[in-house]
Design a protein around this motif. Structure first.
Motif, PDB file in Angstrom:
ATOM      1  N   PHE A 165       0.894   6.789   5.673  1.00 27.09           N
ATOM      2  CA  PHE A 165       0.421   5.408   5.795  1.00 27.09           C
ATOM      3  C   PHE A 165       1.478   4.537   6.470  1.00 27.09           C
ATOM      4  O   PHE A 165       1.172   3.764   7.389  1.00 27.09           O
ATOM      5  CB  PHE A 165       0.080   4.843   4.417  1.00 27.09           C
ATOM      6  CG  PHE A 165      -0.291   3.384   4.448  1.00 27.09           C
ATOM      7  CD1 PHE A 165      -1.574   2.993   4.784  1.00 27.09           C
ATOM      8  CD2 PHE A 165       0.649   2.401   4.154  1.00 27.09           C
ATOM      9  CE1 PHE A 165      -1.919   1.649   4.834  1.00 27.09           C
ATOM     10  CE2 PHE A 165       0.319   1.063   4.194  1.00 27.09           C
ATOM     11  CZ  PHE A 165      -0.975   0.684   4.531  1.00 27.09           C
ATOM     12  N   GLY A 184      -0.313  -2.866  17.329  1.00 32.12           N
ATOM     13  CA  GLY A 184      -1.592  -3.257  17.923  1.00 32.12           C
ATOM     14  C   GLY A 184      -2.004  -4.657  17.499  1.00 32.12           C
ATOM     15  O   GLY A 184      -2.438  -5.469  18.331  1.00 32.12           O
ATOM     16  N   ASP A 185      -1.880  -4.965  16.200  1.00 32.94           N
ATOM     17  CA  ASP A 185      -2.218  -6.307  15.709  1.00 32.94           C
ATOM     18  C   ASP A 185      -1.365  -7.372  16.387  1.00 32.94           C
ATOM     19  O   ASP A 185      -1.862  -8.434  16.806  1.00 32.94           O
ATOM     20  CB  ASP A 185      -2.000  -6.376  14.190  1.00 32.94           C
ATOM     21  CG  ASP A 185      -3.072  -5.621  13.426  1.00 32.94           C
ATOM     22  OD1 ASP A 185      -4.104  -5.312  14.026  1.00 32.94           O
ATOM     23  OD2 ASP A 185      -2.849  -5.344  12.229  1.00 32.94           O
ATOM     24  N   ASP A 235       0.817  -1.216   0.000  1.00 33.54           N
ATOM     25  CA  ASP A 235       0.000   0.000   0.000  1.00 33.54           C
ATOM     26  C   ASP A 235       0.849   1.263   0.000  1.00 33.54           C
ATOM     27  O   ASP A 235       0.432   2.287  -0.555  1.00 33.54           O
ATOM     28  CB  ASP A 235      -0.919   0.005   1.223  1.00 33.54           C
ATOM     29  CG  ASP A 235      -1.961  -1.094   1.161  1.00 33.54           C
ATOM     30  OD1 ASP A 235      -2.584  -1.242   0.106  1.00 33.54           O
ATOM     31  OD2 ASP A 235      -2.139  -1.806   2.168  1.00 33.54           O
ATOM     32  N   TYR A 236       2.000   1.219   0.637  1.00 31.59           N
ATOM     33  CA  TYR A 236       2.889   2.390   0.643  1.00 31.59           C
ATOM     34  C   TYR A 236       3.251   2.786  -0.796  1.00 31.59           C
ATOM     35  O   TYR A 236       3.232   3.967  -1.154  1.00 31.59           O
ATOM     36  CB  TYR A 236       4.144   2.073   1.443  1.00 31.59           C
ATOM     37  CG  TYR A 236       5.240   3.108   1.280  1.00 31.59           C
ATOM     38  CD1 TYR A 236       5.220   4.278   2.033  1.00 31.59           C
ATOM     39  CD2 TYR A 236       6.271   2.921   0.356  1.00 31.59           C
ATOM     40  CE1 TYR A 236       6.211   5.241   1.875  1.00 31.59           C
ATOM     41  CE2 TYR A 236       7.261   3.869   0.187  1.00 31.59           C
ATOM     42  CZ  TYR A 236       7.226   5.025   0.952  1.00 31.59           C
ATOM     43  OH  TYR A 236       8.204   5.975   0.784  1.00 31.59           O
ATOM     44  N   MET A 268       1.740   5.322  10.190  1.00 34.03           N
ATOM     45  CA  MET A 268       0.597   4.791  10.926  1.00 34.03           C
ATOM     46  C   MET A 268       0.734   3.281  11.132  1.00 34.03           C
ATOM     47  O   MET A 268       0.475   2.752  12.215  1.00 34.03           O
ATOM     48  CB  MET A 268      -0.698   5.095  10.176  1.00 34.03           C
ATOM     49  CG  MET A 268      -1.953   4.582  10.868  1.00 34.03           C
ATOM     50  SD  MET A 268      -3.447   4.933   9.920  1.00 34.03           S
ATOM     51  CE  MET A 268      -3.181   3.878   8.483  1.00 34.03           C
ATOM     52  N   GLN A 269       1.172   2.575  10.071  1.00 34.78           N
ATOM     53  CA  GLN A 269       1.352   1.137  10.184  1.00 34.78           C
ATOM     54  C   GLN A 269       2.439   0.796  11.196  1.00 34.78           C
ATOM     55  O   GLN A 269       2.288  -0.128  12.011  1.00 34.78           O
ATOM     56  CB  GLN A 269       1.713   0.552   8.811  1.00 34.78           C
ATOM     57  CG  GLN A 269       0.606   0.613   7.786  1.00 34.78           C
ATOM     58  CD  GLN A 269      -0.463  -0.424   8.049  1.00 34.78           C
ATOM     59  OE1 GLN A 269      -0.194  -1.619   8.119  1.00 34.78           O
ATOM     60  NE2 GLN A 269      -1.688   0.017   8.214  1.00 34.78           N
ATOM     61  N   TYR A 311       2.524  -6.933   0.081  1.00 36.80           N
ATOM     62  CA  TYR A 311       3.756  -6.599   0.798  1.00 36.80           C
ATOM     63  C   TYR A 311       4.911  -7.527   0.445  1.00 36.80           C
ATOM     64  O   TYR A 311       6.070  -7.190   0.677  1.00 36.80           O
ATOM     65  CB  TYR A 311       3.508  -6.627   2.308  1.00 36.80           C
ATOM     66  CG  TYR A 311       2.617  -5.512   2.775  1.00 36.80           C
ATOM     67  CD1 TYR A 311       3.108  -4.224   2.933  1.00 36.80           C
ATOM     68  CD2 TYR A 311       1.272  -5.732   3.036  1.00 36.80           C
ATOM     69  CE1 TYR A 311       2.287  -3.187   3.341  1.00 36.80           C
ATOM     70  CE2 TYR A 311       0.443  -4.702   3.446  1.00 36.80           C
ATOM     71  CZ  TYR A 311       0.958  -3.433   3.596  1.00 36.80           C
ATOM     72  OH  TYR A 311       0.144  -2.409   3.996  1.00 36.80           O
ATOM     73  N   VAL A 361       1.230   2.372  14.974  1.00 39.85           N
ATOM     74  CA  VAL A 361      -0.067   2.076  15.584  1.00 39.85           C
ATOM     75  C   VAL A 361      -0.609   0.709  15.163  1.00 39.85           C
ATOM     76  O   VAL A 361      -0.807  -0.187  15.997  1.00 39.85           O
ATOM     77  CB  VAL A 361      -1.102   3.175  15.236  1.00 39.85           C
ATOM     78  CG1 VAL A 361      -2.443   2.859  15.891  1.00 39.85           C
ATOM     79  CG2 VAL A 361      -0.596   4.539  15.668  1.00 39.85           C
ATOM     80  N   THR A 362      -0.846   0.543  13.867  1.00 36.06           N
ATOM     81  CA  THR A 362      -1.606  -0.616  13.398  1.00 36.06           C
ATOM     82  C   THR A 362      -0.878  -1.923  13.647  1.00 36.06           C
ATOM     83  O   THR A 362      -1.436  -2.854  14.266  1.00 36.06           O
ATOM     84  CB  THR A 362      -1.917  -0.466  11.896  1.00 36.06           C
ATOM     85  OG1 THR A 362      -2.558   0.790  11.675  1.00 36.06           O
ATOM     86  CG2 THR A 362      -2.815  -1.591  11.429  1.00 36.06           C
ATOM     87  N   ARG A 363       0.355  -2.053  13.158  1.00 40.63           N
ATOM     88  CA  ARG A 363       1.073  -3.321  13.293  1.00 40.63           C
ATOM     89  C   ARG A 363       1.376  -3.685  14.743  1.00 40.63           C
ATOM     90  O   ARG A 363       1.164  -4.824  15.150  1.00 40.63           O
ATOM     91  CB  ARG A 363       2.361  -3.289  12.457  1.00 40.63           C
ATOM     92  CG  ARG A 363       2.120  -3.158  10.970  1.00 40.63           C
ATOM     93  CD  ARG A 363       1.247  -4.269  10.443  1.00 40.63           C
ATOM     94  NE  ARG A 363       0.899  -4.078   9.046  1.00 40.63           N
ATOM     95  CZ  ARG A 363       0.113  -4.885   8.361  1.00 40.63           C
ATOM     96  NH1 ARG A 363      -0.417  -5.935   8.946  1.00 40.63           N
ATOM     97  NH2 ARG A 363      -0.173  -4.637   7.090  1.00 40.63           N
ATOM     98  N   GLU A 365      -2.615  -8.233   2.133  1.00 37.39           N
ATOM     99  CA  GLU A 365      -1.251  -8.392   2.642  1.00 37.39           C
ATOM    100  C   GLU A 365      -0.326  -9.030   1.600  1.00 37.39           C
ATOM    101  O   GLU A 365       0.894  -8.931   1.705  1.00 37.39           O
ATOM    102  CB  GLU A 365      -1.261  -9.250   3.906  1.00 37.39           C
ATOM    103  CG  GLU A 365      -2.181  -8.747   4.994  1.00 37.39           C
ATOM    104  CD  GLU A 365      -1.668  -7.486   5.665  1.00 37.39           C
ATOM    105  OE1 GLU A 365      -0.467  -7.195   5.516  1.00 37.39           O
ATOM    106  OE2 GLU A 365      -2.460  -6.808   6.330  1.00 37.39           O
TER     107      GLU A 365
END
Length: 272
Positions: A93, A104-105, A77-78, A96-97, A214, A100-102, A211
């Motif tokens: 993006f 957290g996952d 996505d980047y 943020m990944q 990536y 925060v996002t990664r 995914e």
């Protein structure tokens, strides 16, 4: 003069399918099935909405297959956001990944693993030590990080093994639930949810096919195998989800699925 080298292309079609299936299939199918049933309104509605979710996910996967085949570089996505809107969008993006996002996952999955691992074996069960779950979670993150740092080959073998085990476990749940004689229909009324909410939950459970982008730079014959992997994995997950929900309905009935708080455990228990 040394030429820059890119990532080695070690992922076969089977590796790519296992990667996507392993990312998509998780505890979501057990957590969302009752609420999806409440929104579907009937046993046949349950099957229809899961088919619809699979079809929508396949459309998205085909779109990403085109992007990943056209720009088979690292970043997913980047890369696409940077090309579409500029480097600022890709940077935001990526930030943020990363921040925060990664994390957290990873934390959610690690603590979910720790919860079930402690039920199997907990050396601190009879002590006052309060950090047993955190140790299990940290150990899982460290172990999987070490495997991926070791190389693509080690990472893909681990991913393939875990995906096969996960799929076989789901099929075992399906087989046991289908053999169940069925339970009496609960007398409690089913509180309906909006169909839109049910569809959101279905799409959440199908989430993860993007995914694949990536690791596009590491796929052999990317222009063909990325499309094949996304299509095959989405179809495989759709079939798995239909089988699982069909087994739940067979074992518990529509109302039983909608009212269950532990749908997989209840479906398996009904066979014994």
């Amino acid at each position: 003069m040394l030429q820059p080298t890119g990532p080695s292309k070690q992922l076969t079609l089977f590796d790519s399918v296992c990667l996507v299936v392993g990312i998509i299939v998780g505890v979501g199918i057990y957590q969302t099935a009752p609420d999806v049933a409440k929104g579907a309104g009937s046993w046949w509605g349950v099957l229809v909405i899961w088919v619809a979710g699979g079809a929508l996910s396949l459309c998205g996967a085909l779109g990403y297959a085109e992007l990943a085949s056209a720009y088979p570089g690292q970043g997913g996505d980047y890369v696409y956001l940077s090309r579409a809107y500029g480097r600022w969008a890709g940077f935001l993006f990526g930030w943020m990944q990363l921040a925060v996002t990664r994390p957290g996952d990873i934390a959610v999955m690690a603590f979910a693993f720790a919860t079930y691992a402690r039920a199997v074996y907990d050396p601190f069960a009879d002590t006052a030590f309060p950090y047993g779950q955190r140790i299990y979670a940290a150990a899982a993150v460290i172990a999987l990080t070490a495997i991926n740092v070791a190389g693509v080959r080690e990472g893909k073998w681990t991913q393939n093994a875990l995906t096969v085990i996960k799929a076989l476990a789901l099929l075992a749940v399906v087989a046991v639930a289908l053999l169940a004689p069925g339970r009496p229909t609960p007398v409690e009324p089913v509180v309906a949810l909006p169909v839109s909410v049910a569809l959101i939950l279905v799409l959440f459970t199908y989430g993860g096919w993007n995914e694949m982008a990536y690791v596009a730079a590491e796929v052999r014959d990317a222009k063909r195998n990325i499309v094949r992997a996304l299509v095959l994995s989405t179809l495989a997950v759709s079939l798995l989800y239909l089988l699982v929900n069909g087994a739940f309905l067979q074992a518990l009935g529509y109302a039983g699925v909608a009212l269950s708080e532990r749908v997989a455990a209840d479906a398996v228990a009904s066979a014994f």
